[in-house]
Design an enzyme around this catalytic site. Structure first.
Site, PDB file in Angstrom:
ATOM      1  N   ASN A 102       0.804   4.108  -2.519  1.00 43.51           N
ATOM      2  CA  ASN A 102       0.692   5.607  -2.145  1.00 43.51           C
ATOM      3  C   ASN A 102       1.979   6.656  -2.659  1.00 43.51           C
ATOM      4  OD1 ASN A 102      -0.894   4.708   0.935  1.00 43.51           O
ATOM      5  ND2 ASN A 102      -1.923   6.017  -0.723  1.00 43.51           N
ATOM      6  N   SER A 128      -5.075  12.101  -1.244  1.00 46.33           N
ATOM      7  CA  SER A 128      -5.050  12.954   0.225  1.00 46.33           C
ATOM      8  C   SER A 128      -4.025  13.780   0.396  1.00 46.33           C
ATOM      9  CB  SER A 128      -4.914  11.678   1.362  1.00 46.33           C
ATOM     10  OG  SER A 128      -3.884  10.838   1.231  1.00 46.33           O
ATOM     11  N   LYS A 134       0.814  -1.251   0.073  1.00 48.85           N
ATOM     12  CA  LYS A 134       0.086   0.109   0.109  1.00 48.85           C
ATOM     13  C   LYS A 134       0.736   1.401  -0.234  1.00 48.85           C
ATOM     14  CE  LYS A 134      -3.896   2.339   2.419  1.00 48.85           C
ATOM     15  NZ  LYS A 134      -4.188   3.385   1.225  1.00 48.85           N
TER      16      LYS A 134
HETATM   17  O1  KPL Z   1      -4.944   6.246  -0.496  1.00 51.07           O
HETATM   18  C1  KPL Z   1      -4.882   7.030  -1.454  1.00 51.07           C
HETATM   19  C2  KPL Z   1      -4.664   8.507  -0.834  1.00 51.07           C
HETATM   20  O2  KPL Z   1      -5.360   9.291  -1.652  1.00 51.07           O
HETATM   21  O3  KPL Z   1      -4.242   8.484   0.085  1.00 51.07           O
HETATM   22  C3  KPL Z   1      -5.073   6.734  -2.969  1.00 51.07           C
HETATM   23  C4  KPL Z   1      -5.211   5.018  -3.012  1.00 51.07           C
HETATM   24  C5  KPL Z   1      -4.103   7.290  -3.630  1.00 51.07           C
HETATM   25  C6  KPL Z   1      -6.603   7.096  -3.347  1.00 51.07           C
HETATM   26  O4  KPL Z   1      -6.754   8.516  -3.519  1.00 51.07           O
END
Ligand code: KPL
Length: 311
Positions: A192, A259, A188
């Site tokens: 990101n 985010s 993950k």
């Molecule tokens: O986890 C995400 C984030 O924006 O922090 C993603 C997977 C990129 C989805 O917007």
């Protein structure tokens, strides 16, 4: 719903989108839930969740992080990684040996810090693909039901993760305890690292990265370095598998504002130090350079003043 005294009393530090969502979900199965805040604005918070046309709400008690509130376990931490040290530090003396702390947040590094500070705690980590946004501070809107994975590093922690997953499954959501949570967190993290800072560089939604050759090239360079660091950390990974996974998520979340871009637009600190910055730190520990990650980290850090002394 009247709280069931046989169910855990959860304390939630950082009831933003994901924390607020789990506050309402745990309340719906009869758990007592108390919100912990650094500077509460009021002794209660009225959280409301809109999921399609269904709305649920509840008034949750709020306690100050520096007030004498014992016991705090189990404690769910859903603060942004960049806010966690400041939010968690006043709580540390209030946690007892063996207390359960579950970190459910983007990025990596906080769990290592917490283990160093308090090796006597039972520290679990979790990741989620739930999508929820907050049009206002206390109003949550479900964008998509995802999956939440919980795990721990020792056999005892894995057993605790299993117990929590069984309890959380009662909400009807997809929750699983997994034996390889660290590998999944790294995967993950890679996604990101490849998406979030580049949406900030190009000021675009996630999916638009796929239409820009220069963004795709940068994504690939970042993934190549993350794959090396992952392998050094003992997790199998290849540039192609991480790049493909990042492209797939960019496609699936095509219209999302990441985010990190949302933080930059709102002039909030970003989680860059816990994403690409974490890759740079881990790479240095192994004696290697990760120039693509170092460059994007510096670029995003320059957008927001960081406290003196932070790396
Ligand atoms: O986890 C995400 C984030 O924006 O922090 C993603 C997977 C990129 C989805 O917007």
């Amino acid at each position: 719903m009247i709280a069931d005294p046989t169910l855990s009393h959860w304390h939630i530090l950082g009831a933003g989108a994901i924390g607020g969502l789990w506050a309402l979900r745990l309340h719906s199965i009869g758990c007592r839930v108390t919100l912990v805040e650094r500077a509460p604005l009021s002794p209660e918070r009225h959280l409301q969740l809109t999921d399609n046309s269904h709305t649920s709400c509840h008034d949750f008690p709020v306690v100050a992080a520096n007030a004498a509130i014992l016991p705090l376990s189990p404690l769910l931490i859903t603060t942004k990684a960049s806010d966690t040290l400041a939010a968690l530090t006043p709580l540390l003396p209030r946690l007892n040996a063996g207390d359960t702390v579950l970190l459910l947040q983007n990025g990596m590094g906080i769990d290592d810090w917490l283990r160093q500070q308090r090796p006597d705690l039972q520290i679990l980590t979790a990741i989620t693909t739930d999508g929820v946004f907050r049009p206002t501070r206390d109003h949550l809107v479900m964008a998509g039901h995802g999956e939440t994975l919980i795990g721990g590093d020792t056999a005892v922690e894995q057993e605790a993760a299993l117990q929590i997953a069984r309890q959380w499954q009662k909400t009807g959501e997809a929750v699983q305890a997994v034996a390889d949570i660290q590998r999944r967190r790294w995967q993950k993290l890679a996604i990101n690292c490849a998406i979030n800072p580049l949406t900030t560089r190009y000021r675009c939604c996630n999916g638009a990265l796929l239409d820009m050759p220069e963004a795709l090239f940068a994504m690939q360079s970042i993934c190549a370095e993350v794959a090396v660091v992952m392998r050094l950390e003992g997790h199998p990974a290849s540039t192609a598998s991480l790049f493909d996974a990042a492209c797939a998520v960019a496609r699936q979340t095509g219209t999302n504002t990441s985010s990190m871009l949302a933080d930059v637009q709102a002039k909030r600190p970003t989680e860059i130090d816990f994403m690409n910055g974490h890759i740079v730190t881990m790479a240095r520990k192994h004696g290697i350079d990760t120039p693509a990650n170092a460059r994007i980290t510096a670029e995003v850090r320059a957008l927001h003043p960081h406290p003196a002394g932070s790396n």
